[in-house]
Each structure stands twice: as structure tokens, then as C-alpha cells.
Scaffold this motif. Sequence first.
Motif, PDB file in Angstrom:
ATOM      1  N   ALA A  64      -7.509  -3.772 -15.027  1.00 23.91           N
ATOM      2  CA  ALA A  64      -8.690  -2.960 -14.717  1.00 23.91           C
ATOM      3  C   ALA A  64      -8.857  -2.799 -13.211  1.00 23.91           C
ATOM      4  CB  ALA A  64      -9.933  -3.605 -15.328  1.00 23.91           C
ATOM      5  N   TRP A  65      -8.559  -3.871 -12.468  1.00 22.41           N
ATOM      6  CA  TRP A  65      -8.623  -3.770 -11.004  1.00 22.41           C
ATOM      7  C   TRP A  65      -7.563  -2.803 -10.476  1.00 22.41           C
ATOM      8  CZ3 TRP A  65      -5.042  -4.897  -7.183  1.00 22.41           C
ATOM      9  CH2 TRP A  65      -5.522  -4.863  -5.864  1.00 22.41           C
ATOM     10  N   ILE A  70      -5.945   1.219  -7.375  1.00 23.07           N
ATOM     11  CA  ILE A  70      -4.755   2.033  -7.115  1.00 23.07           C
ATOM     12  C   ILE A  70      -4.852   3.399  -7.779  1.00 23.07           C
ATOM     13  CG2 ILE A  70      -2.238   2.112  -7.284  1.00 23.07           C
ATOM     14  CD1 ILE A  70      -2.178  -0.889  -7.326  1.00 23.07           C
ATOM     15  N   GLY A  71      -5.434   3.430  -8.993  1.00 25.66           N
ATOM     16  CA  GLY A  71      -5.580   4.709  -9.667  1.00 25.66           C
ATOM     17  C   GLY A  71      -5.358   4.590 -11.162  1.00 25.66           C
ATOM     18  N   PRO A  72      -5.869   5.570 -11.948  1.00 22.44           N
ATOM     19  CA  PRO A  72      -5.733   5.528 -13.407  1.00 22.44           C
ATOM     20  C   PRO A  72      -4.285   5.483 -13.880  1.00 22.44           C
ATOM     21  CG  PRO A  72      -7.373   7.156 -12.753  1.00 22.44           C
ATOM     22  CD  PRO A  72      -6.700   6.705 -11.499  1.00 22.44           C
ATOM     23  N   ARG A  73      -3.407   6.258 -13.228  1.00 23.81           N
ATOM     24  CA  ARG A  73      -2.010   6.267 -13.671  1.00 23.81           C
ATOM     25  C   ARG A  73      -1.378   4.881 -13.498  1.00 23.81           C
ATOM     26  NH1 ARG A  73       2.002   9.723 -14.957  1.00 23.81           N
ATOM     27  NH2 ARG A  73       4.139   9.008 -14.531  1.00 23.81           N
ATOM     28  N   ALA A  74      -1.621   4.255 -12.357  1.00 27.09           N
ATOM     29  CA  ALA A  74      -1.095   2.919 -12.119  1.00 27.09           C
ATOM     30  C   ALA A  74      -1.666   1.925 -13.130  1.00 27.09           C
ATOM     31  CB  ALA A  74      -1.397   2.461 -10.700  1.00 27.09           C
ATOM     32  N   THR A 237       7.481   2.548 -15.033  1.00 27.49           N
ATOM     33  CA  THR A 237       7.040   2.840 -13.670  1.00 27.49           C
ATOM     34  C   THR A 237       8.046   2.290 -12.673  1.00 27.49           C
ATOM     35  OG1 THR A 237       5.288   2.455 -12.044  1.00 27.49           O
ATOM     36  CG2 THR A 237       5.675   0.714 -13.640  1.00 27.49           C
ATOM     37  N   THR A 238       8.130   2.935 -11.528  1.00 21.69           N
ATOM     38  CA  THR A 238       8.975   2.436 -10.439  1.00 21.69           C
ATOM     39  C   THR A 238       8.129   1.830  -9.323  1.00 21.69           C
ATOM     40  OG1 THR A 238       9.010   4.653  -9.442  1.00 21.69           O
ATOM     41  CG2 THR A 238      10.832   4.078 -10.916  1.00 21.69           C
ATOM     42  N   ASP A 239       6.827   1.689  -9.559  1.00 19.38           N
ATOM     43  CA  ASP A 239       5.938   1.025  -8.601  1.00 19.38           C
ATOM     44  C   ASP A 239       6.226  -0.475  -8.653  1.00 19.38           C
ATOM     45  OD1 ASP A 239       3.728  -0.327  -7.386  1.00 19.38           O
ATOM     46  OD2 ASP A 239       2.512   1.470  -7.620  1.00 19.38           O
ATOM     47  N   THR A 240       6.825  -1.024  -7.605  1.00 19.52           N
ATOM     48  CA  THR A 240       7.271  -2.417  -7.616  1.00 19.52           C
ATOM     49  C   THR A 240       6.115  -3.387  -7.846  1.00 19.52           C
ATOM     50  OG1 THR A 240       8.976  -1.784  -6.022  1.00 19.52           O
ATOM     51  CG2 THR A 240       8.619  -4.132  -6.356  1.00 19.52           C
ATOM     52  N   PHE A 241       4.947  -3.101  -7.274  1.00 21.98           N
ATOM     53  CA  PHE A 241       3.799  -3.983  -7.438  1.00 21.98           C
ATOM     54  C   PHE A 241       3.357  -4.032  -8.900  1.00 21.98           C
ATOM     55  CE2 PHE A 241      -0.781  -4.941  -7.365  1.00 21.98           C
ATOM     56  CZ  PHE A 241      -0.781  -6.105  -6.623  1.00 21.98           C
ATOM     57  N   VAL A 242       3.301  -2.881  -9.540  1.00 25.32           N
ATOM     58  CA  VAL A 242       2.909  -2.817 -10.952  1.00 25.32           C
ATOM     59  C   VAL A 242       3.953  -3.504 -11.827  1.00 25.32           C
ATOM     60  CG1 VAL A 242       2.479  -1.257 -12.896  1.00 25.32           C
ATOM     61  CG2 VAL A 242       1.537  -0.730 -10.637  1.00 25.32           C
TER      62      VAL A 242
END
Length: 345
Positions: A64-65, A70-74, A237-242
Motif C-alpha cells: 500500500a505504501w 511510487i504510484g498505482p502501477r508500481a 516488472t523490471t523495477d528493481t526495488f519492486v
Amino acid sequence: MVDFLYIEWLGKPVWMWLGFHALILGLLAFDLGLLHRDKNHEIGVKESLGLTAFYLTLGLIFGAWVWWYIGPRAGQEYVAGLVIEKSLSMDNVFVIAVILSALGIPRSAQHRVLVWGILAAILLRGLMIGLGAALVHQAAWVLSLFAAFLIYAGLKMLFSKEEDEGDVQDNAAVIWLRKRLRITPELHGQRFVVRQPHPQTGRPVLWLTPLALALVLVNGADVIFAVDSVPAIFAITTDTFVVYTSNIFAILGLRALYFALAAMVERFTYLKTALAFILIFIGAKIVVADTFELAHIPPWVSLVVTLVLLFSGIAYSLWRTRGEAKPEAIGAEPIEREAQMRGRA
């Protein structure tokens, strides 16, 4: 110092990475230092389900944070990744249960193996995710390679025959380790290493215990499963943090989930089929959405499909195995298992 915290590292400010790791260290200290100070404490199914719900709730709160900051998609990608990693970890749980049972590790000592195994798994996943992120960001075709591998892994899981679960002692890796390492034939409490006389020289030397052998095999199993799970999350996803945070939260709850699933391992006969379809779907998603750009598939679709496949596999397994006798306790001593079997006869 303040400027350093806002320097970007792997796509996100340093303070986000530091804050997440501080949270994880705090959870580990709380869990291991306060909740489980008694080394001989056996985690029951009720406590296991409670801890699983606790970690899942924390993971969703963190999601949720991510959604808010970061945004809804993330946020959608994080939740989808968490569910997929949690789903795939179930198969890992069953393999771990087989390993610990075959080596005769009692339930009171299994907790210690899982604790160190999960700490090693966190480090391993971090390295593999870092490598995967570097490959994906350097060459887009790596995602297509991941897709091919996931589809292959799913088909292999779908059509492969069930292996004999009682042959861990005869496994090539176990035989190789026993030949090259000094391993005691019996347990020594919850110790991984003991000092005993060498059979030839009589001088005291270090020996590994079966508990250490179990830890090596459990970590080896996690390496194998990470080869499937890491490409699967990069397919979302390719977002490393996610990718990293969803993986770590899935791993944190693995130990708690183990004691609930291991007690009902025989009831989840068709879960492997559901996991196979999940891998095939994720691989096909990359082919359709990324490789050939035939359609845009939002993260929530991956989440819904994964949940439907997962719960269908669980529900069908429980329905098909309804009324069956309660499975024996994982890690029970051989004499106790024999007594249980006689009692059923």
C-alpha cells in the motif's frame, strides 16, 4: 549526509533501500530474538498460520505504501509479484519438508535450519535479482529468454512424473557430501558443528551434523527454485526495488508457512499443476506483451490470473483428498512414524 540519502541507486533513492533493510532487520530481530528465544519450541499449525497472516499483512501494508508513494502501477506490480513469489515458494516448502523428513530432523530442530536457510536465501535472492536487473536493463531480449525458460519450466513441471520422495539419502548430492565431508551419523541437539575424535588418528576434529547437511540441501533447493522465481517476477516488472522488496517479503513468511503446509503436504496433490500453469502464463505474457507487443496486459490481470490458478489448485487438491487420513508429522522420529503407522492399521 542528507544529499547522500537522495542519490539514486538502482532507480530509487538510497534512503528507500536503507529504510527497507532497516525494516527487515527489525522484523528478523523481533521474530527470532523475541518470539522464538526458546530453541526447543515447536511451531504448531495454529501458530504457523498466525505468523503467515502476520507477514502477509505486513507485506500488503508495504505494498500500500508503494502504491501511495511510487504510484498505482508500481503498487499493482508489487502485489502481483508478492503473490507469484508466495505461490512458487509453496512448492519449495514441500521439497524442504521431504528433505527434513528424510534426514530425520525433529520439528524442534527444523526451526533452526529454516532460520539460517532464510537468511541465506535473502542474500542469494539479492545477488540474483541484482544480476537479473543488470541483464534486463542492458539487453531487452533477456526478457524473451526469461519467457522461454518459464514456459519450459512450466511444461516440465506439468508433464514430469512425481519423483520418489523417500530417496533423499540416496541422492547423488547427499552421497557426494558424505564422502567428502565429515558428517556425524546422529544429531547433536541443534548444533551444526561438533568436535569429535578422528576415527584414524584419534585427534579431536570438527564434524558436521545432519542438521548442517539439511541446511546445505535446503539452500541448494532454494537456488533451484530461485532460478524459476526470479525470472517470473521480472516478467511482471523490471523495477528493481519492486522486484526485490516483493521477493524478500515472500521469503520472510516462508518459514512460518512451512509448518502449516508441511503438516498437510499430502493434501496438496494438484498444487504443482497450478504452479506449472502460473509459470506458463507468465512466460506467455512476456511473449504476447513484450516480445511481440500484441497486447498490453496490466499487472492486475497477472495478479487475478495467478490467484485464480493458485486457489483453484488448492481447492481442487483439498476436494480430491477429502476424508483421507491425517498425514504423519514431518520430521517425526522413525520409531514414532512406525508407531503411527501401526496405530492406523
